[in-house]
Design a protein around this motif. Structure first.
Motif, short mmCIF file in Angstrom:
data_model
loop_
_atom_site.label_atom_id
_atom_site.label_comp_id
_atom_site.label_asym_id
_atom_site.label_seq_id
_atom_site.Cartn_x
_atom_site.Cartn_y
_atom_site.Cartn_z
N LEU A 133 0.88 -1.19 -0.13
CA LEU A 133 0.05 0.04 -0.20
C LEU A 133 0.76 1.24 -0.06
CD1 LEU A 133 -2.82 -1.00 2.39
CD2 LEU A 133 -2.96 -0.71 0.10
N SER A 134 2.02 1.19 0.81
CA SER A 134 2.97 2.33 0.58
C SER A 134 3.46 2.75 -0.46
CB SER A 134 4.04 2.27 1.90
OG SER A 134 4.86 1.29 1.51
N TYR B 46 0.65 4.86 6.32
CA TYR B 46 -0.67 4.80 6.48
C TYR B 46 -1.33 5.86 7.10
CZ TYR B 46 0.70 -0.27 6.02
OH TYR B 46 1.36 -1.38 5.63
N ALA C 24 0.17 5.74 -4.22
CA ALA C 24 -0.72 6.52 -3.36
C ALA C 24 -2.19 6.43 -3.81
CB ALA C 24 -0.19 8.01 -3.76
N ALA D 218 -3.66 3.55 -2.08
CA ALA D 218 -3.65 3.75 -0.52
C ALA D 218 -4.95 4.65 -0.37
CB ALA D 218 -2.48 4.45 0.03
N THR D 219 -4.97 5.64 -1.11
CA THR D 219 -6.27 6.63 -1.32
C THR D 219 -7.63 5.63 -1.36
OG1 THR D 219 -5.09 8.41 -1.97
CG2 THR D 219 -7.51 8.46 -2.28
N LEU E 227 -5.23 6.02 6.45
CA LEU E 227 -5.53 4.53 6.63
C LEU E 227 -5.81 3.88 7.66
CD1 LEU E 227 -3.13 2.98 3.85
CD2 LEU E 227 -5.34 3.01 3.60
N TYR F 161 -8.25 2.41 -0.53
CA TYR F 161 -8.09 1.60 0.77
C TYR F 161 -8.68 2.55 1.80
CZ TYR F 161 -6.58 -2.81 0.06
OH TYR F 161 -6.35 -4.26 -0.40
N ALA F 162 -8.15 3.83 1.93
CA ALA F 162 -8.74 4.71 2.98
C ALA F 162 -10.04 5.27 2.99
CB ALA F 162 -7.80 6.10 3.06
N HIS G 21 -2.03 8.64 4.84
CA HIS G 21 -3.13 8.49 3.85
C HIS G 21 -4.61 8.29 4.70
CE1 HIS G 21 -0.98 8.51 0.04
NE2 HIS G 21 -0.18 7.87 0.81
#
Length: 86
Positions: A18-19, A59, A22, A25-26, A64, A28-29, A62
């Motif tokens: 995920l890192s 995390y 971006a 990650a967005t 998360l 997922y958030a 973002h």
């Protein structure tokens, strides 16, 4: 990791990839999917060079949702889980 999100999962273990992206990650958030971070295990397995390099900071950046967890505690003798929080 994006295919896991598409299946509607509520939790992802480790989530180290995920890192690296971006946009992922967005996504997922926005999904409120929780990532189980295992910093000590990730370091001992050499997925990250040291604890400072663990992507948990990303995390946070973002937004998360994640939990810090121990992993492989029988193999690495990492009980109690508080060792992962140090």
């Amino acid at each position: 990791v994006i295919s896991a999100l598409a299946t509607g999962v509520h939790r992802v273990g480790h989530g180290l990839a995920l890192s690296h992206d971006a946009l992922v990650a967005t996504a997922y958030a926005g999904s409120r999917t929780c990532v189980a971070a295992n910093p000590l295990s990730n370091m001992l397995l050499r997925f990250v060079p040291d604890l400072r390099s663990h992507p948990a900071r990303a995390y946070c950046g973002h937004a998360l949702p994640f939990v810090v967890s121990n992993d492989d505690n029988a193999l690495f003798d990492t009980n109690p889980p508080s060792h992962d929080l140090v």
